[in-house]
Design an enzyme around this catalytic site. Structure first.
Site, PDB file in Angstrom:
ATOM      1  N   HIS A 133       0.872  -1.182   0.000  1.00  0.00           N
ATOM      2  CA  HIS A 133       0.000   0.000   0.000  1.00  0.00           C
ATOM      3  C   HIS A 133       0.911   1.235   0.000  1.00  0.00           C
ATOM      4  O   HIS A 133       2.036   1.181   0.506  1.00  0.00           O
ATOM      5  CB  HIS A 133      -0.837  -0.047   1.280  1.00  0.00           C
ATOM      6  CG  HIS A 133      -1.946   0.952   1.361  1.00  0.00           C
ATOM      7  ND1 HIS A 133      -1.747   2.264   1.722  1.00  0.00           N
ATOM      8  CD2 HIS A 133      -3.281   0.825   1.152  1.00  0.00           C
ATOM      9  CE1 HIS A 133      -2.914   2.901   1.742  1.00  0.00           C
ATOM     10  NE2 HIS A 133      -3.861   2.043   1.395  1.00  0.00           N
ATOM     11  N   ASP A 210       3.175  -4.544   8.040  1.00  0.00           N
ATOM     12  CA  ASP A 210       1.952  -3.757   7.899  1.00  0.00           C
ATOM     13  C   ASP A 210       0.780  -4.732   8.012  1.00  0.00           C
ATOM     14  O   ASP A 210       0.507  -5.507   7.091  1.00  0.00           O
ATOM     15  CB  ASP A 210       1.978  -3.040   6.546  1.00  0.00           C
ATOM     16  CG  ASP A 210       0.640  -2.406   6.188  1.00  0.00           C
ATOM     17  OD1 ASP A 210      -0.320  -2.542   6.963  1.00  0.00           O
ATOM     18  OD2 ASP A 210       0.577  -1.776   5.110  1.00  0.00           O
ATOM     19  N   GLN A 213      -4.355  -5.305   6.765  1.00  0.00           N
ATOM     20  CA  GLN A 213      -5.315  -6.226   6.146  1.00  0.00           C
ATOM     21  C   GLN A 213      -5.371  -7.598   6.827  1.00  0.00           C
ATOM     22  O   GLN A 213      -6.159  -8.441   6.416  1.00  0.00           O
ATOM     23  CB  GLN A 213      -4.967  -6.430   4.665  1.00  0.00           C
ATOM     24  CG  GLN A 213      -5.192  -5.215   3.815  1.00  0.00           C
ATOM     25  CD  GLN A 213      -6.641  -4.742   3.805  1.00  0.00           C
ATOM     26  OE1 GLN A 213      -7.571  -5.499   4.083  1.00  0.00           O
ATOM     27  NE2 GLN A 213      -6.832  -3.476   3.480  1.00  0.00           N
ATOM     28  N   LYS A 236     -10.592  -1.100  10.235  1.00  0.00           N
ATOM     29  CA  LYS A 236     -10.629  -2.340   9.436  1.00  0.00           C
ATOM     30  C   LYS A 236     -10.853  -3.551  10.347  1.00  0.00           C
ATOM     31  O   LYS A 236     -10.788  -4.691   9.911  1.00  0.00           O
ATOM     32  CB  LYS A 236      -9.313  -2.517   8.669  1.00  0.00           C
ATOM     33  CG  LYS A 236      -9.067  -1.434   7.605  1.00  0.00           C
ATOM     34  CD  LYS A 236      -7.802  -1.731   6.845  1.00  0.00           C
ATOM     35  CE  LYS A 236      -7.236  -0.522   6.118  1.00  0.00           C
ATOM     36  NZ  LYS A 236      -7.959  -0.156   4.916  1.00  0.00           N
ATOM     37  N   CYS A 374      -4.661   2.341  -3.743  1.00  0.00           N
ATOM     38  CA  CYS A 374      -3.449   2.932  -3.137  1.00  0.00           C
ATOM     39  C   CYS A 374      -2.271   1.976  -3.294  1.00  0.00           C
ATOM     40  O   CYS A 374      -1.459   1.827  -2.363  1.00  0.00           O
ATOM     41  CB  CYS A 374      -3.656   3.276  -1.672  1.00  0.00           C
ATOM     42  SG  CYS A 374      -4.927   4.501  -1.423  1.00  0.00           S
TER      43      CYS A 374
END
Ligand code: PLP
Length: 416
Positions: A133, A210, A213, A236, A374
């Site tokens: 991202h 990261d 997700q 999220k 993104c």
């Protein structure tokens, strides 16, 4: 609906019961029942989170860390209690290893700036991948420009998997940080983060994962991964927007300077000199998003109530079902077919541009995302301007994927 989807719905989770917890899901859009498939962008909120936030603001609200009166003490206890919940949820050793931020973007900026200032110098190297991202790309680019360091990129193969042999070649004693996602938001690939971390540590580099997700879709264990940092975004994870954070190993946090400065992050201020508080306070300047943190704690309670393993199994079954449906649609190809994937189907049709596709789907009450997500370098890698992305959560039903597939078929025929 096929036999498989019946067994998905019946055996793993009682999805109809779960859906009753999410008031927004019972509404109609353009005269059709809402089918919400943009969970990678943001997730809907269960009533327990909505009510927790409401009750906190209505009856318990107060500032944290400062007041010595009842409301403030109580709010501080709840705030720190939420930090403990996040730490347990991630498998952290100490609650103080969790720093709250506004989300993953701010978390990565915090680490890039603070870690970079302390540890990255001219000639050093940072490694990211081709499927990040922008939030895990731009901060490292900026850092490299500022410090005279070099950004190296792990390539990805045609299926959407990182090319691990190439990764190994990029590593060197000059590598200071390897920053990759756990799950790619554009393709759904689940990256081998434990192996990536082991290899980075072998050359003395630190690792940031990261987790934007992954956090709401699988059981996390930051100690097992052994990463140095792991980021997440509350919105999220069925929690309010405006809160997220980053786990970091305490010994690394302790060596890092503050990123944002001001109130609440100090030990002592005189007009001549300021000394800083210990982590996590050192990295939480100013009044934090108190209500949102309490909401995040409630969202974690909700997820734990269902069970992360069950959520992962259910979403995996949904992914398999949806993938089978999409493979049968003529004129559509899935971008991202990694062996290990989270519940994201990104697809492209030569006849209908993703923006036309999402407008078309919207007419059927289906919310999907069309765009570059993104992740422009990823789109460039696969030679597409954008994709349409259906991203699933545990409240989605196989029937919704049937409806999506029908709508996609109609759209492709319409534009052909
Ligand atoms: N990283 C990944 C993989 C994402 O999918 C996203 C958001 O979509 C982000 C980072 C940025 O998260 P946020 O906008 O919550 O800061």
């Amino acid at each position: 609906m096929s036999d498989t989807s019946v067994s998905i719905a019946g055996n793993i989770l009682d999805v109809e019961k779960i859906r009753k917890d999410f008031p927004i899901l019972s509404q109609s859009v353009r005269g059709k029942p809402l089918i919400y498939l943009d969970n990678a962008a943001t997730t809907q909120k269960p009533i327990s989170v909505i009510e927790r936030v409401h009750n906190f603001d209505a009856k318990e609200y107060g500032t944290v860390r400062r007041g010595t009166y009842k409301l403030s003490e109580q709010a501080t206890e709840l705030y720190e209690g939420a930090r403990q919940k996040v730490a347990d949820f991630m498998g952290a050793e100490k609650k103080g290893e969790v720093v709250f931020t506004s989300g993953t973007t701010q978390a990565i900026n915090l680490v890039a700036h603070s870690f970079g200032k302390r540890f990255v110098n001219e000639g050093d190297e940072i490694i990211i991948s081709n499927i990040e991202h922008h939030a895990n790309t731009v901060p490292w680019q900026v850092l490299c420009e500022e410090r005279g360091a070099r950004l190296k990129v792990i390539p990805v193969d045609d299926e959407g998997e990182l090319v691990m042999e190439e990764y190994e070649k990029l590593l060197s004693p000059k590598t200071r940080m390897v920053a990759v996602n756990h799950v790619s938001n554009a393709l759904g690939t689940i990256n081998p983060v434990k192996e990536i971390t082991q290899k980075a540590h072998a050359v003395g580099a630190r690792v940031l994962i990261d987790g934007a997700q992954s956090s709401a879709h699988m059981k996390l264990d930051v100690r097992d991964i052994d990463c140095d940092f792991y980021t997440f975004s509350g919105h999220k994870m069925y929690a309010p927007s405006g809160v997220g954070g980053v786990y970091g190993k305490m010994d690394v946090w302790e060596e890092m300077p503050p990123y944002v400065t001001g109130g609440d992050m100090i030990m002592q201020v005189t007009l001549e000199k300021t000394t800083y508080a210990k982590p996590p306070a050192r990295f939480e300047a100013g009044t934090p998003p108190i209500t949102q943190v309490i909401g995040l704690g409630a969202a974690i309670d909700y997820l734990n109530g269902i069970g992360m393993d069950k959520i992962a199994d259910y979403e995996n079954a949904l992914l398999e079902y949806g993938t089978r449906l999409f493979k049968e649609i003529e004129g559509v190809r899935i971008i991202g077919n990694a062996r290990s994937k989270a519940s994201i189907i990104s697809f492209f049709s030569d006849s209908a541009h993703p923006h036309d596709m999402v407008h078309f789907l919207d007419q059927d009450g289906i919310a999907c995302r069309g765009g570059h997500h993104c992740a422009q370098p990823t789109m460039i890698r696969y030679g597409v301007p954008a994709t349409t992305r259906a991203s699933m959560a545990f409240y989605n039903k196989p029937e919704e994927l049937d409806a999506l597939a029908e709508s996609v078929k109609k759209c492709v025929q319409f534009f052909s």
